[in-house]
Design an enzyme around this catalytic site. Structure first.
Site, PDB file in Angstrom:
ATOM      1  N   GLY A  34       0.832  -1.214   0.000  1.00 24.08           N
ATOM      2  CA  GLY A  34       0.000   0.000   0.000  1.00 24.08           C
ATOM      3  C   GLY A  34       0.857   1.250   0.000  1.00 24.08           C
ATOM      4  N   ARG A  37       0.417   5.701  -1.817  1.00 25.89           N
ATOM      5  CA  ARG A  37      -0.091   6.988  -1.318  1.00 25.89           C
ATOM      6  C   ARG A  37      -0.304   6.891   0.186  1.00 25.89           C
ATOM      7  NH1 ARG A  37      -5.848   5.520  -1.906  1.00 25.89           N
ATOM      8  NH2 ARG A  37      -5.847   3.764  -3.326  1.00 25.89           N
ATOM      9  N   SER A 162      -5.846  -0.736  13.141  1.00 28.23           N
ATOM     10  CA  SER A 162      -6.625   0.499  13.283  1.00 28.23           C
ATOM     11  C   SER A 162      -7.167   0.569  14.705  1.00 28.23           C
ATOM     12  CB  SER A 162      -7.806   0.493  12.315  1.00 28.23           C
ATOM     13  OG  SER A 162      -8.715   1.527  12.659  1.00 28.23           O
ATOM     14  N   TYR A 175     -14.496  -4.075   8.514  1.00 27.04           N
ATOM     15  CA  TYR A 175     -13.171  -3.457   8.665  1.00 27.04           C
ATOM     16  C   TYR A 175     -12.611  -3.697  10.078  1.00 27.04           C
ATOM     17  CZ  TYR A 175      -9.698   0.361   8.575  1.00 27.04           C
ATOM     18  OH  TYR A 175      -8.541   1.106   8.640  1.00 27.04           O
ATOM     19  N   LYS A 179      -9.247  -5.769  11.108  1.00 31.17           N
ATOM     20  CA  LYS A 179      -8.124  -5.122  11.808  1.00 31.17           C
ATOM     21  C   LYS A 179      -7.894  -5.743  13.190  1.00 31.17           C
ATOM     22  CE  LYS A 179      -6.894  -2.102   8.675  1.00 31.17           C
ATOM     23  NZ  LYS A 179      -5.547  -2.139   8.064  1.00 31.17           N
TER      24      LYS A 179
HETATM   25  P1  NAP Z   1      -5.233   4.830   1.256  1.00 32.83           P
HETATM   26  O1  NAP Z   1      -4.768   6.225   1.094  1.00 32.83           O
HETATM   27  O2  NAP Z   1      -6.627   4.479   0.837  1.00 32.83           O
HETATM   28  O3  NAP Z   1      -4.187   3.856   0.514  1.00 32.83           O
HETATM   29  C1  NAP Z   1      -4.440   2.470   0.478  1.00 32.83           C
HETATM   30  C2  NAP Z   1      -3.227   1.758  -0.094  1.00 32.83           C
HETATM   31  O4  NAP Z   1      -3.507   0.331  -0.109  1.00 32.83           O
HETATM   32  C3  NAP Z   1      -2.928   2.164  -1.518  1.00 32.83           C
HETATM   33  O5  NAP Z   1      -1.526   2.160  -1.694  1.00 32.83           O
HETATM   34  C4  NAP Z   1      -3.554   1.051  -2.332  1.00 32.83           C
HETATM   35  O6  NAP Z   1      -2.910   0.808  -3.580  1.00 32.83           O
HETATM   36  C5  NAP Z   1      -3.298  -0.156  -1.441  1.00 32.83           C
HETATM   37  N1  NAP Z   1      -4.214  -1.248  -1.725  1.00 32.83           N
HETATM   38  C6  NAP Z   1      -5.549  -1.262  -1.531  1.00 32.83           C
HETATM   39  N2  NAP Z   1      -6.044  -2.462  -1.926  1.00 32.83           N
HETATM   40  C7  NAP Z   1      -4.996  -3.196  -2.383  1.00 32.83           C
HETATM   41  C8  NAP Z   1      -4.871  -4.500  -2.910  1.00 32.83           C
HETATM   42  N3  NAP Z   1      -5.929  -5.339  -3.066  1.00 32.83           N
HETATM   43  N4  NAP Z   1      -3.637  -4.933  -3.272  1.00 32.83           N
HETATM   44  C9  NAP Z   1      -2.560  -4.118  -3.145  1.00 32.83           C
HETATM   45  N5  NAP Z   1      -2.615  -2.880  -2.637  1.00 32.83           N
HETATM   46  C10 NAP Z   1      -3.825  -2.427  -2.259  1.00 32.83           C
HETATM   47  O7  NAP Z   1      -5.129   4.330   2.776  1.00 32.83           O
HETATM   48  P2  NAP Z   1      -4.409   4.998   4.048  1.00 32.83           P
HETATM   49  O8  NAP Z   1      -5.365   5.917   4.697  1.00 32.83           O
HETATM   50  O9  NAP Z   1      -3.037   5.445   3.699  1.00 32.83           O
HETATM   51  O10 NAP Z   1      -4.336   3.692   4.995  1.00 32.83           O
HETATM   52  C11 NAP Z   1      -3.216   2.840   5.013  1.00 32.83           C
HETATM   53  C12 NAP Z   1      -3.464   1.758   6.058  1.00 32.83           C
HETATM   54  O11 NAP Z   1      -3.715   2.358   7.325  1.00 32.83           O
HETATM   55  C13 NAP Z   1      -4.677   0.875   5.767  1.00 32.83           C
HETATM   56  O12 NAP Z   1      -4.431  -0.451   6.160  1.00 32.83           O
HETATM   57  C14 NAP Z   1      -5.755   1.481   6.638  1.00 32.83           C
HETATM   58  O13 NAP Z   1      -6.754   0.541   6.966  1.00 32.83           O
HETATM   59  C15 NAP Z   1      -4.938   1.886   7.850  1.00 32.83           C
HETATM   60  N6  NAP Z   1      -5.568   2.939   8.641  1.00 32.83           N
HETATM   61  C16 NAP Z   1      -5.834   4.168   8.093  1.00 32.83           C
HETATM   62  C17 NAP Z   1      -6.434   5.133   8.870  1.00 32.83           C
HETATM   63  C18 NAP Z   1      -6.757   6.509   8.342  1.00 32.83           C
HETATM   64  O14 NAP Z   1      -7.391   7.273   9.097  1.00 32.83           O
HETATM   65  N7  NAP Z   1      -6.356   6.871   7.157  1.00 32.83           N
HETATM   66  C19 NAP Z   1      -6.757   4.852  10.203  1.00 32.83           C
HETATM   67  C20 NAP Z   1      -6.470   3.599  10.713  1.00 32.83           C
HETATM   68  C21 NAP Z   1      -5.862   2.653   9.926  1.00 32.83           C
HETATM   69  P3  NAP Z   1      -3.493   1.439  -4.971  1.00 32.83           P
HETATM   70  O15 NAP Z   1      -3.030   2.864  -5.006  1.00 32.83           O
HETATM   71  O16 NAP Z   1      -2.858   0.595  -6.017  1.00 32.83           O
HETATM   72  O17 NAP Z   1      -4.976   1.310  -4.903  1.00 32.83           O
END
Ligand code: NAP
Length: 267
Positions: A34, A37, A162, A175, A179
């Site tokens: 991931g 971004r 998370s 979700y 997690k």
């Molecule tokens: P994001 O901006 O939506 O980015 C998601 C990343 O996961 C992207 O690089 C995407 O790649 C990749 N991805 C999604 N599905 C995939 C698949 N099937 N195979 C390979 N890559 C895949 O998410 P984020 O906010 O940075 O979150 C990153 C992590 O932190 C996640 O696990 C999320 O659950 C966790 N998290 C986030 C938050 C928050 O508030 N943002 C809070 C708690 C936990 P593509 O660009 O190719 O789609």
């Protein structure tokens, strides 16, 4: 599986980070899922800044290219890869390729994740299976595929969970379950791999400003921030710097733990 090769040495640098013995992660290879971004890209950059070579993985190789290019400004090796983390055989092949091309991995960061939010009454089987497939099985796929090299290298595994795994959240039964599963997997694998000096930890972020949380409207965002004791959403570096800490020399006696980084939300 598509792979993109990038120049390994940036022309601006005469001495690369990984040749600098002051770089805490010099000589190591980090695999970050991931990484295209958000939190994953910030993690890839933080590990590159520490001197690690970084394999940036996204669902499509072209999505990870920008992150790999940015990492190659900081370190002597960065490559972009594309795979669906939910596909076990493709992940096994990818890890073999990364080991061959880049060495290691010494550091595995399972960060790829998705949401398909819906109240339980309306949540479909596909909403459930796709979220569990990416978030939980994807984490298992990479741990399983990378365990042998990680054992050889006294490696580190850092899984991004998370805060909702601990607190629960209406509309996120799929979700939160995925997690919470990651936390149980983290503790179990930490016990299994401790004798091989592999440290396995999880980070549970609160609300972090990324594409994933961009859909929140202004009033929800305001209400959310009001419920966070530190009175702000987190930023991607709040998470990335903790990953770099756990991956580095200071993290060598920490295993099986969950670090909650949420501005106090879960207090
Ligand atoms: P994001 O901006 O939506 O980015 C998601 C990343 O996961 C992207 O690089 C995407 O790649 C990749 N991805 C999604 N599905 C995939 C698949 N099937 N195979 C390979 N890559 C895949 O998410 P984020 O906010 O940075 O979150 C990153 C992590 O932190 C996640 O696990 C999320 O659950 C966790 N998290 C986030 C938050 C928050 O508030 N943002 C809070 C708690 C936990 P593509 O660009 O190719 O789609």
């Amino acid at each position: 599986m598509a792979i993109l090769h990038l120049p390994t040495l940036h022309p601006k640098h005469t001495l690369t980070a990984s040749q600098d013995t002051n770089s805490p992660l010099a000589g190591q290879t980090a695999l970050v899922t991931g990484a295209s971004r958000g939190i994953g890209k910030a993690i890839a950059l933080a590990l590159a800044a520490g001197g690690a070579k970084v394999a940036c993985v996204a669902s499509r190789v072209e999505n990870a290219q920008g992150a790999a290019e940015a990492c190659s400004e900081l370190t002597s090796g960065a490559m972009a890869f594309g795979v669906n983390v939910a596909e076990t055989a493709a992940v096994a092949d990818l890890v073999k390729t990364i080991s061959k091309e880049m060495g290691g991995p010494n550091i595995l960061v399972n960060n790829a994740g998705i949401t398909r939010d819906q109240i339980l009454m309306r949540m479909t089987e596909d909403d459930f299976d796709s979220v569990v497939g990416v978030n939980l099985k994807g984490t298992w796929n990479f741990i399983k595929a990378a365990t042998r090299p990680l054992m050889k290298n006294s490696g580190r595994i850092i899984n991004i969970s998370s805060v909702v795994a601990v607190m629960g959240n209406a509309g996120q039964a799929n979700y939160a379950a995925s997690k919470a599963g990651v936390l149980g997997m983290t503790r179990s694998v930490a016990k299994e791999l401790a004798s091989r000096n592999v440290c396995v930890n999880a980070i549970a972020p609160g609300f972090i400003d990324t594409d994933m949380t961009a859909a929140l409207d202004d009033s929800s965002r305001e209400a959310l921030v009001g419920s966070i004791p530190l009175q702000r959403m987190g930023n991607v570096d709040d998470i990335a710097q903790t990953v770099a800490f756990l991956a580095g020399p200071a993290g060598g006696y920490i295993t099986g733990q969950t670090l909650v980084i949420d501005g106090g939300l879960s207090l």
